[in-house]
Design a protein around this motif. Sequence first.
Motif: not given
Length: 113
Positions: A101, A97, A73-74
């Motif tokens: 989001h 994740h 994950h950024h």
Amino acid sequence: MGQTRSFKPRKPTKPVKVDNNKSAGDIVKELKGLQQGNSNNNYREQSLKIHGLICAKCGREFDVKNKNLLTVHHKDGNHDNNPPNGSNWENLCAYCHDDEHSRGILGDYLKGK
Ligand SMILES: [Zn+2]
Ligand SMILES: [Zn+2]
């Protein structure tokens, strides 16, 4: 004339050392790096190496067999921001994740849109 010439016997020239420090593995890695450039695989492996095979959210641990379930994950949401020290990466399992989001961004991400 009392000139003396001293001939130094020439040492047999040793063959030039061809970068023997590099193992075949290193070279293969290098080649792959060149091919992949800054591709997803590259930062993914880096992040897994830096942060370990563990989900930063739920703490689920992974190993080489199921590490494909662990995604990177950024933190700032910018997939092009990949500092080599891993400061923008977080290893999250697919579930966490998705949760992170929850607006469909990851859906796009995983589908490769
Ligand atoms: Zn998780
Ligand atoms: Zn993410």
